[in-house]
Design a protein around this motif. Sequence first.
Motif, PDB file in Angstrom:
ATOM      1  N   GLY A   9      -8.499   3.987 -17.994  1.00 56.49           N
ATOM      2  CA  GLY A   9      -8.286   4.589 -16.688  1.00 56.49           C
ATOM      3  C   GLY A   9      -7.391   3.771 -15.777  1.00 56.49           C
ATOM      4  O   GLY A   9      -6.537   4.317 -15.063  1.00 56.49           O
ATOM      5  N   HIS A  10      -7.564   2.458 -15.777  1.00 61.97           N
ATOM      6  CA  HIS A  10      -6.749   1.626 -14.894  1.00 61.97           C
ATOM      7  C   HIS A  10      -5.277   1.680 -15.281  1.00 61.97           C
ATOM      8  O   HIS A  10      -4.397   1.688 -14.408  1.00 61.97           O
ATOM      9  N   ALA A  11      -4.988   1.727 -16.575  1.00 63.60           N
ATOM     10  CA  ALA A  11      -3.593   1.810 -17.012  1.00 63.60           C
ATOM     11  C   ALA A  11      -2.950   3.096 -16.500  1.00 63.60           C
ATOM     12  O   ALA A  11      -1.825   3.077 -15.988  1.00 63.60           O
ATOM     13  N   LEU A  12      -3.650   4.216 -16.621  1.00 66.07           N
ATOM     14  CA  LEU A  12      -3.104   5.480 -16.130  1.00 66.07           C
ATOM     15  C   LEU A  12      -2.948   5.463 -14.615  1.00 66.07           C
ATOM     16  O   LEU A  12      -1.992   6.038 -14.070  1.00 66.07           O
ATOM     17  N   CYS A  13      -3.870   4.801 -13.914  1.00 66.10           N
ATOM     18  CA  CYS A  13      -3.775   4.727 -12.451  1.00 66.10           C
ATOM     19  C   CYS A  13      -2.516   3.980 -12.012  1.00 66.10           C
ATOM     20  O   CYS A  13      -1.801   4.418 -11.099  1.00 66.10           O
ATOM     21  N   VAL A  33      -2.219   9.137  -7.298  1.00 62.07           N
ATOM     22  CA  VAL A  33      -2.914   8.579  -8.462  1.00 62.07           C
ATOM     23  C   VAL A  33      -3.855   9.618  -9.062  1.00 62.07           C
ATOM     24  O   VAL A  33      -3.851   9.846 -10.284  1.00 62.07           O
ATOM     25  N   ALA A  34      -4.659  10.252  -8.238  1.00 63.15           N
ATOM     26  CA  ALA A  34      -5.570  11.278  -8.739  1.00 63.15           C
ATOM     27  C   ALA A  34      -4.799  12.429  -9.377  1.00 63.15           C
ATOM     28  O   ALA A  34      -5.167  12.923 -10.455  1.00 63.15           O
ATOM     29  N   TYR A  35      -3.710  12.827  -8.731  1.00 60.48           N
ATOM     30  CA  TYR A  35      -2.891  13.920  -9.271  1.00 60.48           C
ATOM     31  C   TYR A  35      -2.290  13.529 -10.618  1.00 60.48           C
ATOM     32  O   TYR A  35      -2.355  14.295 -11.594  1.00 60.48           O
ATOM     33  N   GLY A  36      -1.701  12.341 -10.687  1.00 60.10           N
ATOM     34  CA  GLY A  36      -1.048  11.901 -11.916  1.00 60.10           C
ATOM     35  C   GLY A  36      -2.013  11.716 -13.062  1.00 60.10           C
ATOM     36  O   GLY A  36      -1.740  12.142 -14.196  1.00 60.10           O
ATOM     37  N   VAL A  37      -3.149  11.083 -12.799  1.00 59.13           N
ATOM     38  CA  VAL A  37      -4.124  10.844 -13.868  1.00 59.13           C
ATOM     39  C   VAL A  37      -4.728  12.158 -14.348  1.00 59.13           C
ATOM     40  O   VAL A  37      -4.870  12.379 -15.564  1.00 59.13           O
ATOM     41  N   MET A  38      -5.083  13.034 -13.425  1.00 57.18           N
ATOM     42  CA  MET A  38      -5.664  14.304 -13.843  1.00 57.18           C
ATOM     43  C   MET A  38      -4.661  15.140 -14.625  1.00 57.18           C
ATOM     44  O   MET A  38      -5.034  15.823 -15.587  1.00 57.18           O
ATOM     45  N   SER A  39      -3.381  15.073 -14.268  1.00 57.86           N
ATOM     46  CA  SER A  39      -2.356  15.787 -15.038  1.00 57.86           C
ATOM     47  C   SER A  39      -2.313  15.261 -16.469  1.00 57.86           C
ATOM     48  O   SER A  39      -2.210  16.036 -17.430  1.00 57.86           O
ATOM     49  N   SER A  40      -2.409  13.932 -16.611  1.00 62.11           N
ATOM     50  CA  SER A  40      -2.427  13.333 -17.952  1.00 62.11           C
ATOM     51  C   SER A  40      -3.671  13.752 -18.722  1.00 62.11           C
ATOM     52  O   SER A  40      -3.599  14.061 -19.919  1.00 62.11           O
ATOM     53  N   LEU A  53     -14.600  13.114 -24.257  1.00 65.92           N
ATOM     54  CA  LEU A  53     -13.617  12.239 -23.610  1.00 65.92           C
ATOM     55  C   LEU A  53     -14.333  11.352 -22.613  1.00 65.92           C
ATOM     56  O   LEU A  53     -15.224  11.800 -21.891  1.00 65.92           O
ATOM     57  N   ILE A  54     -13.948  10.082 -22.567  1.00 57.70           N
ATOM     58  CA  ILE A  54     -14.518   9.148 -21.603  1.00 57.70           C
ATOM     59  C   ILE A  54     -13.407   8.278 -21.033  1.00 57.70           C
ATOM     60  O   ILE A  54     -12.480   7.897 -21.746  1.00 57.70           O
ATOM     61  N   VAL A  55     -13.491   7.988 -19.745  1.00 60.80           N
ATOM     62  CA  VAL A  55     -12.497   7.173 -19.057  1.00 60.80           C
ATOM     63  C   VAL A  55     -13.125   5.826 -18.720  1.00 60.80           C
ATOM     64  O   VAL A  55     -14.180   5.771 -18.080  1.00 60.80           O
ATOM     65  N   ALA A  56     -12.499   4.743 -19.152  1.00 60.47           N
ATOM     66  CA  ALA A  56     -12.999   3.395 -18.895  1.00 60.47           C
ATOM     67  C   ALA A  56     -12.176   2.732 -17.794  1.00 60.47           C
ATOM     68  O   ALA A  56     -10.950   2.853 -17.765  1.00 60.47           O
ATOM     69  N   PHE A  57     -12.851   2.019 -16.906  1.00 62.94           N
ATOM     70  CA  PHE A  57     -12.191   1.336 -15.791  1.00 62.94           C
ATOM     71  C   PHE A  57     -12.483  -0.157 -15.831  1.00 62.94           C
ATOM     72  O   PHE A  57     -13.530  -0.592 -16.336  1.00 62.94           O
ATOM     73  N   ASP A  58     -11.548  -0.953 -15.282  1.00 62.05           N
ATOM     74  CA  ASP A  58     -11.833  -2.366 -15.037  1.00 62.05           C
ATOM     75  C   ASP A  58     -12.892  -2.458 -13.944  1.00 62.05           C
ATOM     76  O   ASP A  58     -12.798  -1.757 -12.924  1.00 62.05           O
ATOM     77  N   GLN A  86      -7.314   4.916  -3.926  1.00 64.50           N
ATOM     78  CA  GLN A  86      -7.013   6.081  -4.751  1.00 64.50           C
ATOM     79  C   GLN A  86      -7.851   6.088  -6.035  1.00 64.50           C
ATOM     80  O   GLN A  86      -8.215   7.157  -6.533  1.00 64.50           O
ATOM     81  N   ILE A  87      -8.134   4.910  -6.580  1.00 66.75           N
ATOM     82  CA  ILE A  87      -8.991   4.853  -7.762  1.00 66.75           C
ATOM     83  C   ILE A  87     -10.398   5.350  -7.427  1.00 66.75           C
ATOM     84  O   ILE A  87     -11.024   6.074  -8.209  1.00 66.75           O
ATOM     85  N   ASP A  88     -10.882   4.983  -6.254  1.00 70.02           N
ATOM     86  CA  ASP A  88     -12.198   5.474  -5.813  1.00 70.02           C
ATOM     87  C   ASP A  88     -12.195   6.995  -5.701  1.00 70.02           C
ATOM     88  O   ASP A  88     -13.176   7.665  -6.070  1.00 70.02           O
ATOM     89  N   LEU A  89     -11.092   7.542  -5.185  1.00 70.08           N
ATOM     90  CA  LEU A  89     -10.972   8.996  -5.077  1.00 70.08           C
ATOM     91  C   LEU A  89     -10.973   9.632  -6.461  1.00 70.08           C
ATOM     92  O   LEU A  89     -11.631  10.660  -6.689  1.00 70.08           O
ATOM     93  N   LEU A  90     -10.248   9.021  -7.403  1.00 73.95           N
ATOM     94  CA  LEU A  90     -10.197   9.549  -8.769  1.00 73.95           C
ATOM     95  C   LEU A  90     -11.586   9.525  -9.406  1.00 73.95           C
ATOM     96  O   LEU A  90     -11.995  10.500 -10.054  1.00 73.95           O
ATOM     97  N   LYS A  91     -12.323   8.436  -9.227  1.00 72.86           N
ATOM     98  CA  LYS A  91     -13.667   8.341  -9.811  1.00 72.86           C
ATOM     99  C   LYS A  91     -14.578   9.433  -9.254  1.00 72.86           C
ATOM    100  O   LYS A  91     -15.375  10.032 -10.000  1.00 72.86           O
TER     101      LYS A  91
END
Length: 215
Positions: A9-13, A33-40, A53-58, A86-91
């Motif tokens: 997840g952090h790499a995509l962010c 960030v949320a838009y880009g990661v969700m598009s991916s 599917l699971i997303v891992a974060f630092d 933005q990472i908090d928003l994505l989570k």
Amino acid sequence: MSHLVIVDGHALCYQAFYALPPMHAPDGRPTQVAYGVMSSLFKILKTQKPTALIVAFDAPGPTFRHLAYKEYKIQRPPAPEGLHEQIDLLKALLKALGVAQTELRGYEADDLLGTLTSQALKRKHRVTLVTSDKDAGQLLSDRVSVYDPRKDRRIGPAELKAEKGLTPEQVPDFLALTGDASDNVPGVPGVGPKTAVKLLESAGNLEALLKDPDA
């Protein structure tokens, strides 16, 4: 066979933060960030068709590597302003959509990718890793591959051998010889990537090389 996709997840962010122009919600919050990661993630779901599917974060704070080596990543600048927000928003968005996510204090996302991959293989799953971390090469096998959603490209052991001249088992030894400048981890003085590949082609692995450096 079940198919598990594990996302760094952090790499995509970071990719989304730098690749996309600033975007904002009506209340002014940055959203690229949320838009880009969700598009991916939507592209991954469409093209890879995973069973899960699971997303891992630092996790925030130092890792076990910082404790073992105080110079680890010391040269890296702090995260750009606004990224953590933005990472908090994505989570929060992932949670609302029911997408599994994980992080563990003291570890990085790529550590979790390795652990989850090992657990999935024991359960006879097929695994696709979405990550740009070079360490992931050691996980490749007939049931584990790396997928790049930007290039729509899959990398397995054959591609690793063709492009890097390495087998998955040789990746840790290669990194031990060359070091990793991005993490501020030194390698063997005077040994670059080409020399490291030649040494491993000759000796097979680092243990054999240390036993007989002239082999």
